[in-house]
Design a protein around this motif. Structure first.
Motif, PDB file in Angstrom:
ATOM      1  N   ALA A 110       0.840  -1.186   0.000  1.00 37.14           N
ATOM      2  CA  ALA A 110       0.000   0.000   0.000  1.00 37.14           C
ATOM      3  C   ALA A 110       0.881   1.244   0.000  1.00 37.14           C
ATOM      4  N   PRO A 111       0.326   2.427  -0.306  1.00 34.11           N
ATOM      5  CA  PRO A 111       1.127   3.650  -0.243  1.00 34.11           C
ATOM      6  C   PRO A 111       1.796   3.806   1.120  1.00 34.11           C
ATOM      7  N   ILE A 112       3.026   4.227   1.105  1.00 31.46           N
ATOM      8  CA  ILE A 112       3.789   4.315   2.347  1.00 31.46           C
ATOM      9  C   ILE A 112       3.487   5.604   3.110  1.00 31.46           C
ATOM     10  N   HIS A 113       3.591   6.733   2.444  1.00 32.84           N
ATOM     11  CA  HIS A 113       3.391   8.020   3.111  1.00 32.84           C
ATOM     12  C   HIS A 113       2.244   8.773   2.444  1.00 32.84           C
ATOM     13  N   VAL A 114       1.238   9.128   3.230  1.00 36.41           N
ATOM     14  CA  VAL A 114       0.109   9.913   2.729  1.00 36.41           C
ATOM     15  C   VAL A 114      -0.073  11.103   3.655  1.00 36.41           C
ATOM     16  N   TYR A 115      -0.035  12.304   3.100  1.00 36.70           N
ATOM     17  CA  TYR A 115      -0.176  13.534   3.876  1.00 36.70           C
ATOM     18  C   TYR A 115      -1.341  14.346   3.323  1.00 36.70           C
ATOM     19  N   GLU A 116      -2.084  14.982   4.212  1.00 40.80           N
ATOM     20  CA  GLU A 116      -3.271  15.742   3.805  1.00 40.80           C
ATOM     21  C   GLU A 116      -3.329  17.037   4.597  1.00 40.80           C
ATOM     22  N   LEU A 117      -3.589  18.141   3.935  1.00 40.40           N
ATOM     23  CA  LEU A 117      -3.776  19.416   4.625  1.00 40.40           C
ATOM     24  C   LEU A 117      -4.708  20.302   3.824  1.00 40.40           C
ATOM     25  N   TYR A 118      -5.349  21.216   4.539  1.00 38.94           N
ATOM     26  CA  TYR A 118      -6.255  22.171   3.919  1.00 38.94           C
ATOM     27  C   TYR A 118      -5.566  23.524   3.847  1.00 38.94           C
ATOM     28  N   ILE A 119      -5.730  24.183   2.718  1.00 38.46           N
ATOM     29  CA  ILE A 119      -5.067  25.466   2.479  1.00 38.46           C
ATOM     30  C   ILE A 119      -6.120  26.503   2.109  1.00 38.46           C
ATOM     31  N   LYS A 120      -6.028  27.660   2.726  1.00 43.61           N
ATOM     32  CA  LYS A 120      -6.970  28.739   2.443  1.00 43.61           C
ATOM     33  C   LYS A 120      -6.522  29.471   1.180  1.00 43.61           C
ATOM     34  N   ALA A 121      -6.821  28.860   0.058  1.00 43.21           N
ATOM     35  CA  ALA A 121      -6.450  29.415  -1.247  1.00 43.21           C
ATOM     36  C   ALA A 121      -7.103  28.552  -2.319  1.00 43.21           C
ATOM     37  N   PRO A 122      -7.348  29.107  -3.504  1.00 42.56           N
ATOM     38  CA  PRO A 122      -7.884  28.295  -4.604  1.00 42.56           C
ATOM     39  C   PRO A 122      -6.812  27.362  -5.154  1.00 42.56           C
ATOM     40  N   PRO A 123      -7.213  26.278  -5.824  1.00 41.10           N
ATOM     41  CA  PRO A 123      -6.233  25.330  -6.372  1.00 41.10           C
ATOM     42  C   PRO A 123      -5.190  25.985  -7.265  1.00 41.10           C
ATOM     43  N   GLN A 124      -5.579  26.986  -8.061  1.00 38.83           N
ATOM     44  CA  GLN A 124      -4.643  27.625  -8.965  1.00 38.83           C
ATOM     45  C   GLN A 124      -3.492  28.281  -8.214  1.00 38.83           C
ATOM     46  N   ALA A 125      -3.798  28.877  -7.050  1.00 33.27           N
ATOM     47  CA  ALA A 125      -2.748  29.520  -6.255  1.00 33.27           C
ATOM     48  C   ALA A 125      -1.756  28.497  -5.724  1.00 33.27           C
ATOM     49  N   VAL A 126      -2.282  27.335  -5.324  1.00 28.49           N
ATOM     50  CA  VAL A 126      -1.400  26.264  -4.845  1.00 28.49           C
ATOM     51  C   VAL A 126      -0.535  25.767  -5.994  1.00 28.49           C
ATOM     52  N   TRP A 127      -1.148  25.556  -7.137  1.00 29.25           N
ATOM     53  CA  TRP A 127      -0.421  25.054  -8.300  1.00 29.25           C
ATOM     54  C   TRP A 127       0.694  26.011  -8.716  1.00 29.25           C
ATOM     55  N   GLU A 128       0.411  27.304  -8.683  1.00 29.05           N
ATOM     56  CA  GLU A 128       1.403  28.285  -9.119  1.00 29.05           C
ATOM     57  C   GLU A 128       2.643  28.277  -8.231  1.00 29.05           C
ATOM     58  N   VAL A 129       2.451  28.107  -6.934  1.00 28.89           N
ATOM     59  CA  VAL A 129       3.613  28.041  -6.034  1.00 28.89           C
ATOM     60  C   VAL A 129       4.338  26.719  -6.209  1.00 28.89           C
ATOM     61  N   LEU A 130       3.567  25.645  -6.301  1.00 32.92           N
ATOM     62  CA  LEU A 130       4.152  24.306  -6.399  1.00 32.92           C
ATOM     63  C   LEU A 130       5.004  24.149  -7.651  1.00 32.92           C
ATOM     64  N   THR A 131       4.642  24.819  -8.718  1.00 31.65           N
ATOM     65  CA  THR A 131       5.346  24.640 -10.000  1.00 31.65           C
ATOM     66  C   THR A 131       6.227  25.835 -10.355  1.00 31.65           C
ATOM     67  N   ASP A 132       6.511  26.677  -9.378  1.00 30.71           N
ATOM     68  CA  ASP A 132       7.385  27.836  -9.608  1.00 30.71           C
ATOM     69  C   ASP A 132       8.757  27.537  -9.004  1.00 30.71           C
ATOM     70  N   ASP A 133       9.716  27.178  -9.847  1.00 28.74           N
ATOM     71  CA  ASP A 133      11.051  26.831  -9.348  1.00 28.74           C
ATOM     72  C   ASP A 133      11.681  27.953  -8.539  1.00 28.74           C
ATOM     73  N   ALA A 134      11.364  29.201  -8.883  1.00 27.31           N
ATOM     74  CA  ALA A 134      11.958  30.335  -8.171  1.00 27.31           C
ATOM     75  C   ALA A 134      11.518  30.385  -6.711  1.00 27.31           C
TER      76      ALA A 134
END
Length: 260
Positions: A110-134
């Motif tokens: 089964a999956p070894i590590h599963v982490y879950e959290l809620y963020i006060k932001a829309p998905p696009q904002a999360v995606w932009e930070v997650l995929t911004d190498d800078a």
């Protein structure tokens, strides 16, 4: 944070968390043996832990597996343990683990590590930070950079200075909801001998300006040096990521070596 403290206030629930810390990814039937209560009682305790996001579940075939989610506890630590005390607390925790001896057993199916959290932001904002190498150094280690070719099949490389410490390939890029990449650790000879594992990021809207981020790190091929070592880094990285997205400011956590 009241739900977290309420959940941790019961010794039966703490025992369930201890059982998942020793062996993550257990079914209800397996966890029943942990407590001297009925199956229904175990289900009630697990529901409280799930509501506090200390336990997350995944269905694999007909089985439902339960996983320890240490991210909320990390957030409590970030809030209540001062930046001066944090290195000492980490050092004491390291000593305790060494004295306890054995490392926790891992589930190979089964999956070894599963982490879950809620963020006060829309998905696009999360995606932009997650995929911004800078912005990677703002939520990963401050001395860690990232170089990515953002397309399926593209390379992703995390570096400290000029030294690659994690290398991988993007398997799936589906903005702003899903990112999958392989993960080959290179920070020591021990982990470099392991096969590549897999990291899956899932961003799900759950309300107006709120989303759920689920990170699953699996496909280790059994218990490996990598599977053991990443469990300490992900909760802190995710806590940093949440703070950065919600406040625009990085969360500064001093390294353990900073202790006087």
């Amino acid at each position: 944070m009241d739900a977290i403290f309420d959940a941790l206030g019961n010794p039966h629930r703490r025992k369930l968390l201890d059982a998942l810390r020793q062996r993550d990814g257990q079914t209800l039937s397996e966890l029943e043996a942990t407590l001297p209560v009925t199956r229904f009682g175990v289900m009630k305790h697990l529901k409280v832990l799930e509501d506090a996001h200390l336990v997350v579940t995944r269905k694999i075939g007909r089985e439902k597996f339960h996983y320890l989610n240490p991210v909320p506890i990390q957030q409590v630590s970030d809030r209540w343990i001062s930046r001066y005390a944090a290195p000492l607390v980490r050092s004491m925790s390291d000593v305790q683990r060494q004295l306890e001896g054995s490392l926790p057993a891992m589930s190979a199916t089964a999956p070894i590590h599963v982490y879950e959290l809620y963020i006060k932001a829309p998905p696009q904002a999360v995606w932009e930070v997650l995929t911004d190498d800078a912005r990677t150094p703002l939520w990963q280690k401050s001395n860690m950079a990232c170089r990515t070719d953002w397309r399926a099949g593209g390379a992703i490389t995390f570096l400290v200075g000029d030294q690659p410490v994690i290398v991988g390939e993007l398997v799936e890029v589906d903005p702003p909801s899903k990112l999958v990449h392989t993960f080959s650790a290179r920070w020591s000879e021990e982990v470099a001998a392991d096969q590549p594992s897999r990291v899956t990021w899932e961003v799900q809207p759950v309300g107006e300006n709120v989303c759920k981020l689920v990170l699953t790190h699996d496909d280790f091929g059994g218990e490996t040096a990598t599977s053991r070592q990443v469990s300490g880094g992900w909760p802190e990285a995710l806590s940093r990521l949440k703070t950065l997205i919600e406040t625009g400011e990085p969360l500064l956590v001093p390294p353990a070596s900073a202790a006087a």
